[in-house]
Design a protein around this motif. Structure first.
Motif, short mmCIF file in Angstrom:
data_model
loop_
_atom_site.label_atom_id
_atom_site.label_comp_id
_atom_site.label_asym_id
_atom_site.label_seq_id
_atom_site.Cartn_x
_atom_site.Cartn_y
_atom_site.Cartn_z
N LEU A 55 -6.39 5.33 -11.00
CA LEU A 55 -6.00 4.21 -10.14
C LEU A 55 -4.63 3.66 -10.52
CD1 LEU A 55 -9.24 2.08 -9.59
CD2 LEU A 55 -8.00 3.49 -7.95
N ARG A 56 -4.34 3.60 -11.84
CA ARG A 56 -3.02 3.12 -12.27
C ARG A 56 -1.92 4.04 -11.76
NH1 ARG A 56 -4.04 3.02 -17.99
NH2 ARG A 56 -5.91 1.80 -17.99
N GLN A 57 -2.17 5.35 -11.81
CA GLN A 57 -1.16 6.30 -11.32
C GLN A 57 -1.00 6.18 -9.81
OE1 GLN A 57 -2.81 9.94 -12.75
NE2 GLN A 57 -1.98 9.70 -14.82
N LYS A 58 -2.09 6.01 -9.09
CA LYS A 58 -2.01 5.87 -7.64
C LYS A 58 -1.38 4.55 -7.23
CE LYS A 58 -5.95 8.83 -6.58
NZ LYS A 58 -7.31 8.88 -6.02
N LYS A 59 -1.60 3.50 -8.02
CA LYS A 59 -1.04 2.19 -7.69
C LYS A 59 0.48 2.23 -7.66
CE LYS A 59 -1.32 -2.70 -8.91
NZ LYS A 59 -0.02 -2.99 -8.37
N ILE A 60 1.07 2.99 -8.56
CA ILE A 60 2.53 3.13 -8.56
C ILE A 60 2.99 3.72 -7.23
CG2 ILE A 60 4.45 4.34 -9.66
CD1 ILE A 60 2.82 4.18 -12.29
N ILE A 61 2.29 4.74 -6.77
CA ILE A 61 2.64 5.38 -5.49
C ILE A 61 2.42 4.41 -4.33
CG2 ILE A 61 2.03 7.26 -3.91
CD1 ILE A 61 1.26 8.87 -6.46
N TRP A 62 1.28 3.72 -4.34
CA TRP A 62 0.97 2.77 -3.26
C TRP A 62 1.99 1.64 -3.20
CZ3 TRP A 62 -4.77 2.39 -5.05
CH2 TRP A 62 -5.46 3.53 -4.64
N ASP A 63 2.38 1.13 -4.38
CA ASP A 63 3.37 0.05 -4.40
C ASP A 63 4.71 0.52 -3.82
OD1 ASP A 63 1.52 -1.66 -5.49
OD2 ASP A 63 2.29 -1.50 -7.55
N GLU A 64 5.10 1.75 -4.15
CA GLU A 64 6.36 2.28 -3.62
C GLU A 64 6.27 2.45 -2.11
OE1 GLU A 64 10.21 3.59 -3.47
OE2 GLU A 64 9.15 2.57 -5.09
N GLN A 66 4.41 0.70 -0.07
CA GLN A 66 4.46 -0.63 0.52
C GLN A 66 5.88 -1.19 0.51
OE1 GLN A 66 1.64 -2.95 -1.71
NE2 GLN A 66 -0.06 -2.42 -0.34
N ARG A 67 6.62 -0.92 -0.58
CA ARG A 67 8.00 -1.41 -0.66
C ARG A 67 8.85 -0.77 0.43
NH1 ARG A 67 12.87 -0.18 -2.45
NH2 ARG A 67 12.27 1.93 -3.03
N VAL A 68 8.70 0.54 0.63
CA VAL A 68 9.47 1.24 1.65
C VAL A 68 9.09 0.74 3.05
CG1 VAL A 68 9.83 3.50 2.73
CG2 VAL A 68 9.87 3.27 0.24
N ALA A 69 7.79 0.53 3.27
CA ALA A 69 7.34 0.04 4.57
C ALA A 69 7.89 -1.37 4.83
CB ALA A 69 5.82 0.02 4.62
N LYS A 70 7.96 -2.19 3.79
CA LYS A 70 8.48 -3.54 3.96
C LYS A 70 9.98 -3.51 4.27
CE LYS A 70 8.51 -8.06 1.84
NZ LYS A 70 8.09 -8.88 0.70
N LEU A 71 10.71 -2.64 3.60
CA LEU A 71 12.15 -2.52 3.88
C LEU A 71 12.38 -2.05 5.32
CD1 LEU A 71 13.53 -0.89 0.61
CD2 LEU A 71 13.95 -3.22 1.45
N LYS A 72 11.59 -1.09 5.76
CA LYS A 72 11.70 -0.59 7.12
C LYS A 72 11.38 -1.70 8.12
CE LYS A 72 10.03 3.00 10.20
NZ LYS A 72 9.09 4.12 10.38
#
Length: 99
Positions: A55-64, A66-72
């Protein structure tokens, strides 16, 4: 002073002597249950630790993501607002809000 709630004293029989075999079986089952519980806890603890690492490894991917989606989303919103208010889009808009 006796009240109607007082119960009469009951004479109890002396306790029965429990067979050593029955006592041995009870203690054996108790200790077997404790040993099984400790083993099961250890097994489940290992699985949970592995799950948390994943989950910790996946959270890094999920956060990234979300960040890209927010920028878009921010870029699209700024373009929409500029269109609605008839504002000029700045020359450095692509640097501030990358695609």
């Amino acid at each position: 002073m006796a009240t109607k709630w007082d119960l009469p004293a009951v004479e109890l029989k002396p306790p029965l002597r429990v067979s050593p075999f029955i006592r041995f079986c009870r203690w054996s089952l108790l200790l077997t249950g404790v040993a099984y519980g400790l083993r099961r806890h250890h097994t489940l603890q290992q699985k949970e630790t592995e799950h948390r690492i994943q989950l910790r490894q996946k959270k890094i991917i999920w956060d990234e993501e979300q960040r890209v989606a927010k920028l878009k989303s921010n870029r699209e919103e700024m373009l929409y607002l500029a269109k609605e208010t008839n504002s000029k889009i700045p020359d450095n808009f692509d640097q501030i809000y990358p695609k």
